[in-house]
Design an enzyme around this catalytic site. Structure first.
Site, PDB file in Angstrom:
ATOM      1  N   ASP A   1      37.081   6.177 -14.845  1.00  0.00           N
ATOM      2  CA  ASP A   1      35.979   6.270 -15.807  1.00  0.00           C
ATOM      3  C   ASP A   1      36.125   7.459 -16.770  1.00  0.00           C
ATOM      4  O   ASP A   1      35.286   7.646 -17.647  1.00  0.00           O
ATOM      5  CB  ASP A   1      34.626   6.370 -15.061  1.00  0.00           C
ATOM      6  CG  ASP A   1      34.223   5.045 -14.442  1.00  0.00           C
ATOM      7  OD1 ASP A   1      34.882   4.034 -14.729  1.00  0.00           O
ATOM      8  OD2 ASP A   1      33.247   5.026 -13.671  1.00  0.00           O
TER       9      ASP A   1
ATOM     10  N   ILE B   1      35.491 -10.512  -7.090  1.00  0.00           N
ATOM     11  CA  ILE B   1      34.490 -10.079  -6.092  1.00  0.00           C
ATOM     12  C   ILE B   1      34.846 -10.595  -4.690  1.00  0.00           C
ATOM     13  O   ILE B   1      33.999 -10.677  -3.816  1.00  0.00           O
ATOM     14  CB  ILE B   1      33.062 -10.528  -6.485  1.00  0.00           C
ATOM     15  CG1 ILE B   1      33.033 -12.037  -6.758  1.00  0.00           C
ATOM     16  CG2 ILE B   1      32.537  -9.749  -7.681  1.00  0.00           C
ATOM     17  CD1 ILE B   1      31.618 -12.599  -6.778  1.00  0.00           C
TER      18      ILE B   1
ATOM     19  N   CYS C   1      35.078  -8.805 -17.531  1.00  0.00           N
ATOM     20  CA  CYS C   1      34.383  -7.962 -18.500  1.00  0.00           C
ATOM     21  C   CYS C   1      35.415  -7.259 -19.365  1.00  0.00           C
ATOM     22  O   CYS C   1      36.603  -7.553 -19.303  1.00  0.00           O
ATOM     23  CB  CYS C   1      33.476  -6.957 -17.807  1.00  0.00           C
ATOM     24  SG  CYS C   1      34.368  -5.632 -17.059  1.00  0.00           S
TER      25      CYS C   1
ATOM     26  N   LYS D   1      24.698   7.508 -13.217  1.00  0.00           N
ATOM     27  CA  LYS D   1      24.503   6.058 -13.384  1.00  0.00           C
ATOM     28  C   LYS D   1      24.990   5.298 -12.144  1.00  0.00           C
ATOM     29  O   LYS D   1      24.292   4.435 -11.625  1.00  0.00           O
ATOM     30  CB  LYS D   1      25.281   5.569 -14.611  1.00  0.00           C
ATOM     31  CG  LYS D   1      25.382   4.068 -14.682  1.00  0.00           C
ATOM     32  CD  LYS D   1      26.139   3.583 -15.887  1.00  0.00           C
ATOM     33  CE  LYS D   1      27.597   3.285 -15.642  1.00  0.00           C
ATOM     34  NZ  LYS D   1      27.907   2.081 -14.885  1.00  0.00           N
ATOM     35  N   ASN D   2      26.193   5.643 -11.665  1.00  0.00           N
ATOM     36  CA  ASN D   2      26.761   4.850 -10.580  1.00  0.00           C
ATOM     37  C   ASN D   2      26.105   5.112  -9.228  1.00  0.00           C
ATOM     38  O   ASN D   2      26.399   4.430  -8.255  1.00  0.00           O
ATOM     39  CB  ASN D   2      28.279   5.075 -10.499  1.00  0.00           C
ATOM     40  CG  ASN D   2      29.011   4.411 -11.657  1.00  0.00           C
ATOM     41  OD1 ASN D   2      28.392   3.683 -12.443  1.00  0.00           O
ATOM     42  ND2 ASN D   2      30.295   4.666 -11.777  1.00  0.00           N
TER      43      ASN D   2
ATOM     44  N   ARG E   1      37.877  -8.205 -12.781  1.00  0.00           N
ATOM     45  CA  ARG E   1      36.888  -7.727 -11.816  1.00  0.00           C
ATOM     46  C   ARG E   1      36.483  -8.786 -10.783  1.00  0.00           C
ATOM     47  O   ARG E   1      35.352  -9.265 -10.761  1.00  0.00           O
ATOM     48  CB  ARG E   1      35.673  -7.146 -12.544  1.00  0.00           C
ATOM     49  CG  ARG E   1      36.106  -6.024 -13.479  1.00  0.00           C
ATOM     50  CD  ARG E   1      34.997  -5.220 -14.018  1.00  0.00           C
ATOM     51  NE  ARG E   1      34.563  -4.186 -13.114  1.00  0.00           N
ATOM     52  CZ  ARG E   1      33.793  -3.162 -13.485  1.00  0.00           C
ATOM     53  NH1 ARG E   1      33.393  -3.058 -14.725  1.00  0.00           N
ATOM     54  NH2 ARG E   1      33.423  -2.253 -12.631  1.00  0.00           N
TER      55      ARG E   1
ATOM     56  N   ARG F   1      24.796   2.162 -22.125  1.00  0.00           N
ATOM     57  CA  ARG F   1      24.767   1.739 -20.715  1.00  0.00           C
ATOM     58  C   ARG F   1      24.899   2.943 -19.802  1.00  0.00           C
ATOM     59  O   ARG F   1      24.424   2.909 -18.662  1.00  0.00           O
ATOM     60  CB  ARG F   1      25.925   0.786 -20.420  1.00  0.00           C
ATOM     61  CG  ARG F   1      25.779  -0.597 -21.020  1.00  0.00           C
ATOM     62  CD  ARG F   1      26.910  -1.489 -20.542  1.00  0.00           C
ATOM     63  NE  ARG F   1      27.163  -1.222 -19.139  1.00  0.00           N
ATOM     64  CZ  ARG F   1      28.364  -1.058 -18.597  1.00  0.00           C
ATOM     65  NH1 ARG F   1      29.451  -1.160 -19.321  1.00  0.00           N
ATOM     66  NH2 ARG F   1      28.491  -0.798 -17.309  1.00  0.00           N
TER      67      ARG F   1
HETATM   68  C1  UD1 Z   1      32.710   1.103  -9.710  1.00  0.00           C
HETATM   69  C2  UD1 Z   1      32.000   1.830 -10.841  1.00  0.00           C
HETATM   70  C3  UD1 Z   1      32.896   1.889 -12.072  1.00  0.00           C
HETATM   71  C4  UD1 Z   1      34.255   2.496 -11.716  1.00  0.00           C
HETATM   72  C5  UD1 Z   1      34.863   1.790 -10.507  1.00  0.00           C
HETATM   73  C6  UD1 Z   1      36.132   2.451 -10.022  1.00  0.00           C
HETATM   74  C7  UD1 Z   1      29.652   1.384 -10.463  1.00  0.00           C
HETATM   75  C8  UD1 Z   1      28.410   0.739 -10.949  1.00  0.00           C
HETATM   76  N1  UD1 Z   1      30.779   1.133 -11.153  1.00  0.00           N
HETATM   77  O1  UD1 Z   1      32.950  -0.232 -10.152  1.00  0.00           O
HETATM   78  O2  UD1 Z   1      32.244   2.696 -13.049  1.00  0.00           O
HETATM   79  O3  UD1 Z   1      35.115   2.348 -12.822  1.00  0.00           O
HETATM   80  O4  UD1 Z   1      33.930   1.772  -9.404  1.00  0.00           O
HETATM   81  O5  UD1 Z   1      35.904   3.775  -9.701  1.00  0.00           O
HETATM   82  O6  UD1 Z   1      29.641   2.144  -9.522  1.00  0.00           O
HETATM   83  N2  UD1 Z   1      38.474  -5.366  -6.700  1.00  0.00           N
HETATM   84  C9  UD1 Z   1      38.982  -6.533  -6.201  1.00  0.00           C
HETATM   85  N3  UD1 Z   1      38.145  -7.333  -5.472  1.00  0.00           N
HETATM   86  C10 UD1 Z   1      36.847  -7.012  -5.231  1.00  0.00           C
HETATM   87  C11 UD1 Z   1      36.342  -5.789  -5.760  1.00  0.00           C
HETATM   88  C12 UD1 Z   1      37.190  -4.979  -6.486  1.00  0.00           C
HETATM   89  O7  UD1 Z   1      40.148  -6.871  -6.386  1.00  0.00           O
HETATM   90  O8  UD1 Z   1      36.136  -7.783  -4.563  1.00  0.00           O
HETATM   91  C13 UD1 Z   1      39.362  -4.497  -7.535  1.00  0.00           C
HETATM   92  C14 UD1 Z   1      38.867  -4.416  -8.976  1.00  0.00           C
HETATM   93  O9  UD1 Z   1      39.298  -5.498  -9.758  1.00  0.00           O
HETATM   94  C15 UD1 Z   1      39.465  -3.112  -9.450  1.00  0.00           C
HETATM   95  C16 UD1 Z   1      39.422  -2.259  -8.171  1.00  0.00           C
HETATM   96  O10 UD1 Z   1      39.280  -3.169  -7.083  1.00  0.00           O
HETATM   97  O11 UD1 Z   1      40.782  -3.312  -9.832  1.00  0.00           O
HETATM   98  C17 UD1 Z   1      38.311  -1.234  -8.166  1.00  0.00           C
HETATM   99  O12 UD1 Z   1      37.087  -1.857  -8.287  1.00  0.00           O
HETATM  100  P1  UD1 Z   1      35.755  -1.301  -7.613  1.00  0.00           P
HETATM  101  O13 UD1 Z   1      36.024  -0.027  -6.888  1.00  0.00           O
HETATM  102  O14 UD1 Z   1      35.156  -2.424  -6.838  1.00  0.00           O
HETATM  103  O15 UD1 Z   1      34.881  -0.994  -8.888  1.00  0.00           O
HETATM  104  P2  UD1 Z   1      33.365  -1.344  -9.108  1.00  0.00           P
HETATM  105  O16 UD1 Z   1      32.591  -1.161  -7.865  1.00  0.00           O
HETATM  106  O17 UD1 Z   1      33.266  -2.660  -9.804  1.00  0.00           O
END
Ligand code: UD1
Length: 427
Positions: A307, A123, A116, A22-23, A121, A399
């Site tokens: 995960d 960005i 969520c 999926k990812n 989460r 999902r």
């Molecule tokens: C992806 C995966 C998800 C997995 C996660 C961590 C997909 C579609 N999803 O999610 O299944 O659980 O990696 O392995 O691939 N963060 C910030 N600021 C940002 C972005 C992230 O603070 O701009 C923090 C997040 O809140 C979290 C951490 O970084 O605490 C990890 O997030 P991230 O690696 O970005 O996860 P996703 O890409 O959302």
């Protein structure tokens, strides 16, 4: 609305192939936007997150067709640069469209994804990276408006304060058609990043070092049509191994990439499972009673995956002895604990740490899927519990897992999907 019903305590036994990741498939489908031609993506799992991604691609002007596990995207007709709020909210990871749309059209308008089930989460890393490419980023009325301006995106050096998977993907997507070279320091090293880079490199991109913490992207003028096969899903593979482990079962996964599931294999061995790897096969055979796992800390790859945290917690709840689980990635990813307690699990949590005192038996319960992986933890608990389990809110599970009830029935579980109002017979 549908539910999953399980009559537990059946030993799992057999061989299965694992679905596509999926990812990986989500960012790869987004990446097809950057290609001036047709992309044929094989091994795409049938998941609601994939459906949501295809809806957004179609809205943007792509022609998308799907036959079994192959999705074909013709991105030559892309005519829009926004993602409507309703589509954006169907899938949390739609933020990865930011780099894809910006790279393709020079402007992207998305709604803010918000928090969520597993945490806030933020960005910020994604937005600051786009600014470092020279784009302007404005957030107003719940919209993120990102413009590359006349000059277009320019390659740059970006250091991530945390190796965010999504931010690394967005930078790669924005960087492949940018002018000049982009270097990411402290990039995420997850196998899905390498899969995205492999797909883009086949199309003519020049990405080096994906899978390491420094990734270099030399911008090119154009990307061309190609075919690609998505890697097997390491999270689904780990979930099915855990499901076999809690039922004193024996399972062989065929056509997996063993190194990708290594981080989950180590604690399963500590619990007393015999795990053997041969080529692209992994076989697990579980003892009648699992031992405790002293300490599990979720970490970025190659650490133990967040995960798989909920699933391994379900497993430790029936181990002999006390296990400790620390969630380091997401701040509120323990919602499944309350549901596991309904099965008779003994778990206490404070902050990011959970202490699981193993019990001899779990008992069937009426529970809900709190989120995607929390939902798969309910399935695991239901498979080993004595009696009948009903799991509601299974749209979360859909999902990320393709027909889990069929896969598990094939392995010998008594599990089925029913409509919400269907009469349920327990054993
Ligand atoms: C992806 C995966 C998800 C997995 C996660 C961590 C997909 C579609 N999803 O999610 O299944 O659980 O990696 O392995 O691939 N963060 C910030 N600021 C940002 C972005 C992230 O603070 O701009 C923090 C997040 O809140 C979290 C951490 O970084 O605490 C990890 O997030 P991230 O690696 O970005 O996860 P996703 O890409 O959302």
């Amino acid at each position: 609305m549908e539910k999953i019903i399980i009559n537990g305590s059946k030993r799992l036994n057999g061989e299965i192939a694992v679905q596509g990741a999926k990812n990986s498939v989500l960012p790869i489908l987004v990446a097809t936007l950057l290609i001036d031609g047709v992309s044929v993506i094989h091994n795409c799992p049938c998941l609601s997150d994939v459906d949501a991604t295809i809806k957004i691609l179609t809205y943007l002007g792509c022609r998308v067709t799907r036959e079994g596990h192959t999705v074909t995207v013709d991105a030559r007709g892309v005519s829009k640069n926004d993602v409507p709020e309703t589509l954006m909210h169907e899938m949390r990871s739609s933020i990865v469209f930011l780099g894809g749309i910006l790279g393709r059209t020079g402007k992207a308008v998305l709604s803010t994804p918000g928090g969520c089930e597993i945490g806030l989460r933020p960005i910020d890393l994604h937005l600051s990276a786009m600014e470092q490419f020279g784009a302007t980023v404005k957030t107003e009325n719940g919209l993120i408006i990102c413009s590359a301006g006349e000059k277009g995106l320019t390659g740059t050096k970006i250091t991530l304060s945390f190796p965010s998977v999504g931010a690394t993907e967005n930078i790669i997507l924005a960087g492949v058609l940018a002018k000049g070279t982009t270097v990411i320091t402290n990039a995420a090293r997850e196998p899905e990043i390498s899969d995205l880079a492999d797909f883009l490199n086949r199309c003519g991109a020049r990405i080096h070092g994906a899978g390491d913490s420094t990734v270099t992207i030399e911008g090119v003028n154009k990307l061309c049509s190609t075919e690609h096969t998505v890697i097997p899903d390491r999270i689904a593979a780990s979930t099915y191994m855990i499901a076999a482990a809690v039922t004193n079962g024996r399972i062989c996964l065929k056509d997996v990439i063993p190194s990708h599931i290594g981080p989950a294999v180590q604690p399963l061995r500590e619990a007393g499972c015999d795990v053997r790897v041969s080529g692209r096969w992994v076989c697990l055979s579980a003892p009648p009673r699992l031992h405790r796992i002293r300490m599990i800390r979720t970490m970025p790859y190659p650490g133990f995956p967040t995960d798989v945290q909920a699933q391994i917690m379900a497993l430790t709840s029936v181990c002999e002895g006390t296990s400790v689980i620390v969630e380091n990635i997401f701040e509120s990813r323990f919602k499944h604990i309350g549901e596991l307690i309904r099965f008779g699990a003994k778990i206490s949590a404070e902050g990011r740490m959970a202490v699981v005192e193993g019990v001899r038996k779990l008992y069937g319960a009426n529970v809900k899927a709190t989120d995607l992986r929390g939902g798969s933890a309910m399935i695991i608990a239901g498979l080993c519990a004595e009696g009948t389990t009903q799991i509601s809110e299974i749209h979360h599970i859909d999902r990320g897992y393709e027909k889990p009830e069929e896969v598990l029935s094939f392995l010998g579980a008594d599990i089925r999907r029913v409509k919400d109002d269907e009469k349920i017979d327990s054993e």
